[in-house]
Design a protein around this motif. Structure first.
Motif, PDB file in Angstrom:
ATOM      1  N   LEU A 158      -5.573  -9.799   1.696  1.00 25.14           N
ATOM      2  CA  LEU A 158      -5.685  -8.523   0.996  1.00 25.14           C
ATOM      3  C   LEU A 158      -7.066  -7.912   1.215  1.00 25.14           C
ATOM      4  N   ARG A 166      -4.472   3.793  -5.468  1.00 30.46           N
ATOM      5  CA  ARG A 166      -3.134   3.820  -4.878  1.00 30.46           C
ATOM      6  C   ARG A 166      -2.503   5.187  -5.037  1.00 30.46           C
ATOM      7  N   TYR A 180       4.068   5.525  -3.029  1.00 26.49           N
ATOM      8  CA  TYR A 180       4.104   4.628  -1.875  1.00 26.49           C
ATOM      9  C   TYR A 180       3.571   5.341  -0.626  1.00 26.49           C
ATOM     10  N   ILE A 187      -3.070   1.160   3.920  1.00 27.53           N
ATOM     11  CA  ILE A 187      -2.473  -0.118   4.322  1.00 27.53           C
ATOM     12  C   ILE A 187      -2.466  -0.242   5.845  1.00 27.53           C
ATOM     13  N   ARG A 191      -4.479  -3.043   8.121  1.00 28.83           N
ATOM     14  CA  ARG A 191      -3.825  -3.924   9.093  1.00 28.83           C
ATOM     15  C   ARG A 191      -4.511  -3.839  10.454  1.00 28.83           C
ATOM     16  N   ASP A 197      -2.662  -7.898   5.231  1.00 26.43           N
ATOM     17  CA  ASP A 197      -1.239  -7.663   4.983  1.00 26.43           C
ATOM     18  C   ASP A 197      -1.029  -6.528   3.986  1.00 26.43           C
ATOM     19  N   GLN A 198      -1.984  -6.373   3.064  1.00 24.98           N
ATOM     20  CA  GLN A 198      -1.869  -5.360   2.030  1.00 24.98           C
ATOM     21  C   GLN A 198      -3.262  -4.954   1.580  1.00 24.98           C
ATOM     22  N   THR A 210      -1.538  -3.730  -5.549  1.00 24.91           N
ATOM     23  CA  THR A 210      -1.458  -3.386  -4.135  1.00 24.91           C
ATOM     24  C   THR A 210      -0.524  -2.193  -3.974  1.00 24.91           C
ATOM     25  N   GLY A 211      -0.247  -1.834  -2.723  1.00 29.00           N
ATOM     26  CA  GLY A 211       0.613  -0.689  -2.475  1.00 29.00           C
ATOM     27  C   GLY A 211       2.017  -0.847  -2.997  1.00 29.00           C
TER      28      GLY A 211
END
Length: 331
Positions: A158, A166, A180, A187, A191, A197-198, A210-211
């Motif tokens: 993370l 967010r 989202y 996000i 990556r 990953d998040q 997180t997202g």
């Protein structure tokens, strides 16, 4: 194996709101819906959804998990988005009817039937940027899914985001597509830049979520997570995990958690962290990334308490443990 959430049952339950009233719910094809290009949802994001699951027990019976909580949250989301209100029994019956229709398609554990109720504004009116839709569509999709951890429960990485949030703070508790969408670019950048990953959003150093999932820190016999407010989603899985933690005698602390405290506690031997959500239940977190620095959480592997809590929840969902809290509803 098809990707999670890409296979759908050929029919869905649907009801329409227009001229101040809801139509009777009906079962229709799930191949498509018809919308005017000026539909409110396409221009002003009047949309919310839910995610819950139906499980098959060893005797063949099908059980919905905490449907009442998901329906109540969707009513809340609809209200906060100024979508037409609906009575809980209407949506509950739509869910039950469509799950019964495809009961034979509900996979055995560790698979399940993922259920996606969706509510969208349909009025053709591009002049209503500051006004609610007068018509809407409520429908329930079904998607049979396998084990989210088919490849093993690999601990996540993370990235801590301390500048951005967010979504808008007053919209966090709404389960809407726009939230989202607003998290997607951070996000993707995480990556690409640090192979995260998040993203764990921590605006101003306040650890939130997180997202797409709630965040939990486990330090010995204590489980720590942000107290409920409007800034983040009130997860049903989060609530279930915290309830089971209390049942196991753990101390549950719902309070503010700073990035500094998080990193200090996460560095301890035996520390654990996890993400909770409907799809993945409880996902272990192995690494926290702050700027260019990587911080290992405990051993860096899936911790025993995380897996114990995940297994305890699965056992209830799969009918292998007593449902002490009345979470299951047979269909």
């Amino acid at each position: 194996m098809a990707a999670f959430g890409t296979v759908f049952m050929p029919e869905m339950a649907m009801a329409r709101f227009s001229e101040g009233a809801w139509s009777s719910a009906e079962i229709v094809s799930s191949n498509n819906i018809s919308l005017h290009p000026g539909a409110h949802v396409l221009h002003y994001a009047s949309t919310c959804f839910e995610g819950l699951k139906a499980f098959r027990h060893e005797d063949g019976s099908i059980h919905l998990f905490r449907m009442d909580r998901n329906v109540a949250r969707m009513q809340q989301s609809s209200q906060l988005l100024s979508l037409p209100a609906f009575e809980a029994p209407m949506l509950e019956q739509m869910i039950i009817d469509i799950v019964r229709r495809f009961a034979a398609e509900v996979p055995a554990p560790p698979g399940s039937m993922y259920i996606r109720p969706t509510h969208i504004g349909t009025e053709a009116a591009i002049g209503k940027a500051a006004a609610p839709t007068a018509s809407s569509l409520l429908y329930v999709l079904l998607s049979p899914v396998g084990d989210y951890f088919a490849g093993g429960a690999k601990p996540l990485r993370l990235l801590l985001e301390e500048n951005g949030a967010r979504c808008a703070a007053h919209m966090g508790m709404v389960k809407s597509g726009g939230n989202y969408a607003s998290a997607l670019q951070p996000i993707l950048k995480a990556r690409a830049s640090v192979q995260a990953d998040q993203v764990l959003f921590c605006p101003g150093g306040d650890v939130q979520e997180t997202g797409a999932a709630n965040f939990l820190l486990i330090d010995g016999n204590e489980i720590i997570t942000k107290a409920l407010d409007t800034s983040f989603l009130h997860g049903v899985t989060r609530d279930s995990i915290l309830t089971l933690a209390r049942d196991l005698g753990m101390t549950v602390s719902e309070r503010e958690l700073t990035v500094e405290e998080l990193l200090e506690r996460a560095a301890k031997p035996g520390a654990e962290a996890a993400l909770s959500g409907t799809a993945a239940v409880l996902t272990p977190v192995g690494t926290l990334i702050r700027g260019t620095q990587e911080h290992q959480v405990g051993s860096g592997e899936a911790g025993p308490i995380t897996m114990k809590l995940r297994q305890a929840l699965n056992a209830i969902q799969w009918g292998k443990a007593e449902d002490k809290h009345g979470w299951l509803r047979k269909v």
